[in-house]
Write an enzyme that holds these catalytic residues in place. Structure first.
Site, PDB file in Angstrom:
ATOM      1  N   CYS A  10       0.837  -1.210   0.000  1.00 20.64           N
ATOM      2  CA  CYS A  10       0.000   0.000   0.000  1.00 20.64           C
ATOM      3  C   CYS A  10       0.877   1.267   0.000  1.00 20.64           C
ATOM      4  O   CYS A  10       1.447   1.607  -1.029  1.00 20.64           O
ATOM      5  CB  CYS A  10      -0.971  -0.029   1.175  1.00 20.64           C
ATOM      6  SG  CYS A  10      -2.353   1.120   0.958  1.00 20.64           S
TER       7      CYS A  10
ATOM      8  N   HIS B 155      -3.778  -5.305   0.558  1.00 24.75           N
ATOM      9  CA  HIS B 155      -3.293  -5.751   1.869  1.00 24.75           C
ATOM     10  C   HIS B 155      -3.388  -7.282   1.968  1.00 24.75           C
ATOM     11  O   HIS B 155      -4.476  -7.828   2.162  1.00 24.75           O
ATOM     12  CB  HIS B 155      -4.115  -5.108   2.989  1.00 24.75           C
ATOM     13  CG  HIS B 155      -3.830  -3.659   3.175  1.00 24.75           C
ATOM     14  ND1 HIS B 155      -2.847  -3.193   4.020  1.00 24.75           N
ATOM     15  CD2 HIS B 155      -4.389  -2.563   2.596  1.00 24.75           C
ATOM     16  CE1 HIS B 155      -2.811  -1.874   3.970  1.00 24.75           C
ATOM     17  NE2 HIS B 155      -3.731  -1.468   3.111  1.00 24.75           N
TER      18      HIS B 155
ATOM     19  N   GLU C 202      -2.333  -9.088   4.389  1.00 24.65           N
ATOM     20  CA  GLU C 202      -2.373  -9.514   5.786  1.00 24.65           C
ATOM     21  C   GLU C 202      -3.785  -9.628   6.338  1.00 24.65           C
ATOM     22  O   GLU C 202      -3.985 -10.232   7.393  1.00 24.65           O
ATOM     23  CB  GLU C 202      -1.544  -8.567   6.656  1.00 24.65           C
ATOM     24  CG  GLU C 202      -2.114  -7.167   6.821  1.00 24.65           C
ATOM     25  CD  GLU C 202      -1.746  -6.189   5.722  1.00 24.65           C
ATOM     26  OE1 GLU C 202      -1.852  -4.973   5.941  1.00 24.65           O
ATOM     27  OE2 GLU C 202      -1.364  -6.645   4.625  1.00 24.65           O
TER      28      GLU C 202
END
Length: 509
Positions: A79, A167, A169
Site C-alpha cells: 500500500c 493488503h 495480511e
C-alpha cells in the site's frame, strides 16, 4: 543466527497484522519504526514496507532512508510502501478517481513472477487507499491488476523489490498468506523454523546466560502472560526464581486461593500476599477511573516492594511484557496518549534498582499461549480470558466498597460458570460483568425493590486491539439474568452490552 524479516512501520493500523501473518508461517519477524530500524546484518533476509494513514503527497509524509535496503535485499512494499517506491523513484501517485476501498479481484496476474506462485486468477484482495499509482518508473513492471487498479502490483527490474497496492495480511485477501509465504520463504529464503519449541529452547539458553546464578523476582497475576514467563524462567534458573502473587481484593471469587494452588502444583516457588484491606481502605470514596488505577498501581508497587525486599540479594525483576506493549512504546507515532495507568508493573525497576528481564517481549498473545502449550502448561490456565491489572476495580463504576466487590464477584462467578457449562467460554475472548452506579425499580415477590444494575459483556478478538460483541444465545442470557437476580442480593436488573471496539472499549473504565 535466526533468519528474520524486518517490517518498517509507517503507522498503519494493519502493521501488527503483517507481523502476525508472517509469524504464522514460522518465520521470525520484527516491527520497527521506519525512521529507527536496526542495522541490516546477515540475519535480515528481507524487508516489508507497511501501509500508512498518510499520502505520499503529504508535506509531512514518512520518507524512509532505503539506501541500505532497496536493491540490496528483497523488499515488499504494501500500500503506502508500494506508492512510496513508485512516487519517489521516478513515477507518480495521484488522488484516485475510482473506488479503491474494499474487495477487488485480480483480473491479471503475471504467473511467471515468483511472488504470485499458486495465486489464482480472480483471487480476491482487499484495497484500502485514497491515492493511486498513475505512472510507474521506467524500470518497473506490472505483475498484477484489478478492474479499477492497473498497477495493483509491480516488480522492479534488476532488483528483488516487489510492491502490492492491496493488503495481503487481512482476512479479506483470500490468498494473502500464500503471497506472504512466497515472499518470505521463496524470495527471501527464510527458514520456516521459528516454532514454539525452538523459541523455548533459545529463550531458556539465553536466560541461563543472562541471569547466571542471580536471583529473580516475578509478580504473578494469575494470567497467561505472567504464568508462561514464570515457567520459562523456572526452566532456566529453577529455585533462583521467586514469584509473588498479591491479592488486591479485586480478583474474581476464590481466585487467589485457586490460582495459588495451581501454581504450587506446577513446581513454582510462589507465595501469596493478602493485601485486600490495604487496597480497599485506600480506594475508599474514590470514583474517578484514572485515580482508582493510580491507587491500585501504587499500592501494588508498595506491597510487592515490601515482599521482594524479604528475599535477599535479588538482582532482577521479571515481567510478562509481550510484543504489542513493546511496539506501542516505540511506535512511529510515539506512545499512545491513551495508555492507561498500571501497565505491567510501572515504577518498580526505578524504585527497586533492579535489572529487568522480559522473556516474552518478542511474542504476540496467541504465540504466548502456543509457547505455554509447548512448556506443558495446562489448557485450563492457558485458555483463561484476559483480566485487567486493576481487576474488578475498573468493573465497579463509581466508588469501591467490599460489599460491591462481593456482589460483583458473585454475579461474575455465575456468568463465567454459565459460559463454561454451556460450552461458550472458549468461543469468547473476554467476558466481564460490570456493576453500574445505577439503581432501578423492580418487583420481587409482592415487594417493590430499588436495587443495582449489572452489565454482562462478552467479546471476540485476537489481541484486544479491536473486538466485536458475541451473539450469545437468548436462552443463555435469560438463564444468566434469572440466576443472577435470584441468587445475588442487591441486583434486580441485568443488561447485555452489544457495543464493539471501536467505537467502545472492552472495559467500561
Amino acid at each position: 543466527m535466526q533468519d528474520k524479516i524486518l517490517i518498517l512501520d509507517f503507522g498503519s493500523q494493519y502493521t501488527q497484522l503483517i507481523g502476525r501473518k508472517i509469524r504464522e508461517l514460522n518465520v521470525y519477524c520484527e516491527i520497527h519504526p521506519y525512521n529507527h530500524y536496526p542495522d541490516i546484518d546477515d540475519s535480515v533476509k528481507g524487508v516489508v514496507l507497511s501501509g500508512s494513514p498518510y499520502s505520499v503527497r503529504d508535506k509531512d509524509a514518512p520518507k524512509p532512508d532505503l539506501s541500505k535496503i532497496k536493491g540490496k535485499i528483497p523488499v515488499l512494499g504494501i500500500c503506502y510502501g508500494a506508492q512510496y517506491m513508485a512516487h519517489f523513484f521516478g513515477g507518480e501517485v495521484a488522488p484516485s478517481n475510482s473506488r479503491e476501498y474494499g474487495r477487488a479481484n485480480l483480473g491479471y496476474i503475471d504467473h511467471d513472477c515468483i511472488l504470485f506462485n499458486n495465486i489464482s486468477l480472480h483471487s480476491q484482495v482487499w484495497m484500502s487507499h485514497g491515492d493511486t499509482i498513475v505512472r510507474l518508473p521506467k524500470n518497473y513492471k506490472v505483475i498484477a491488476s484489478t478492474e479499477d487498479v492497473n498497477y495493483a502490483a509491480y516488480k522492479i527490474d534488476d532488483e528483488i523489490s516487489y510492491a502490492i497496492q492491496f493488503h495481503p495480511e487481512v482476512y479479506h485477501t483470500s490468498e494473502g498468506k500464500q503471497l506472504l509465504e512466497n515472499f518470505a520463504a521463496n524470495i527471501c529464503g527464510c527458514q520456516q523454523n521459528w516454532t514454539p519449541d525452538s523459541f523455548v529452547d533459545t529463550t531458556v539458553n539465553e536466560l541461563k546466560q543472562k541471569l547466571g546464578n542471580d536471583k529473580v523476582v516475578l509478580g504473578l497475576s494469575g494470567g497467561v502472560d505472567s504464568s508462561v514467563a514464570a515457567v520459562l524462567l523456572h526452566k532456566a534458573i529453577g529455585k533462583n526464581l521467586t514469584c509473588i502473587f498479591v491479592d488486591n481484593g479485586l480478583l474474581r471469587r476464590n481466585e487467589f486461593e485457586e490460582v495459588l494452588h495451581s501454581y504450587k502444583n506446577m513446581g513454582l516457588n510462589v507465595f501469596g500476599v493478602n493485601a485486600r484491606k490495604k487496597f480497599w481502605d485506600d480506594l475508599k470514596g474514590i470514583s474517578d477511573p484514572e485515580q482508582k488505577r493510580k491507587v491500585i498501581g501504587r499500592n501494588f508497587i508498595e506491597v510487592f516492594d515490601e515482599e521482594a525486599h524479604k528475599i535477599k540479594e535479588v538482582k532482577w525483576l521479571a515481567q510478562g511484557t509481550i510484543y504489542p506493549d513493546v511496539i506501542e512504546s516505540i511506535s512511529v507515532n510515539g506512545p499512545s496518549a491513551t495508555i492507561k495507568s498500571h501497565h505491567n508493573v510501572g515504577g518498580l525497576p526505578e524504585k527497586m534498582k533492579l535489572k529487568v528481564a522480559e522473556p516474552l517481549r518478542l511474542l504476540f498473545k496467541d504465540e504466548v499461549r502456543r509457547v505455554g502449550k509447548a512448556l506443558g502448561i495446562k489448557q485450563e490456565l492457558l485458555g483463561r480470558h484476559p483480566f485487567p491489572g486493576p481487576g474488578l476495580g475498573i468493573r465497579i463504576l463509581g466508588d469501591i466498597t467490599p460489599e460491591k466487590v462481593e456482589m460483583l464477584q458473585e454475579a461474575d462467578a455465575i456468568f463465567i460458570k454459565g459460559l463454561k457449562d454451556w460450552g461458550l467460554y472458549e468461543k469468547v475472548w473476554q467476558a466481564a460483568v460490570i456493576l453500574l452506579p445505577v439503581q432501578s425499580v423492580g418487583v420481587m415477590g409482592d415487594e417493590r425493590t430499588y436495587e443495582n444494575t449489572i452489565v454482562l459483556r462478552a467479546v471476540t478478538s485476537t489481541d484486544g486491539m479491536t473486538a466485536d460483541w458475541v451473539h450469545l444465545p437468548y436462552d443463555f442470557l435469560a438463564k444468566m439474568s434469572n440466576e443472577i437476580i435470584n441468587k445475588v442480593r442487591g441486583i434486580n436488573r441485568v443488561v447485555y452490552d452489544i457495543s464493539s471496539k471501536p467505537p467502545a472499549t472492552i472495559e467500561w473504565e
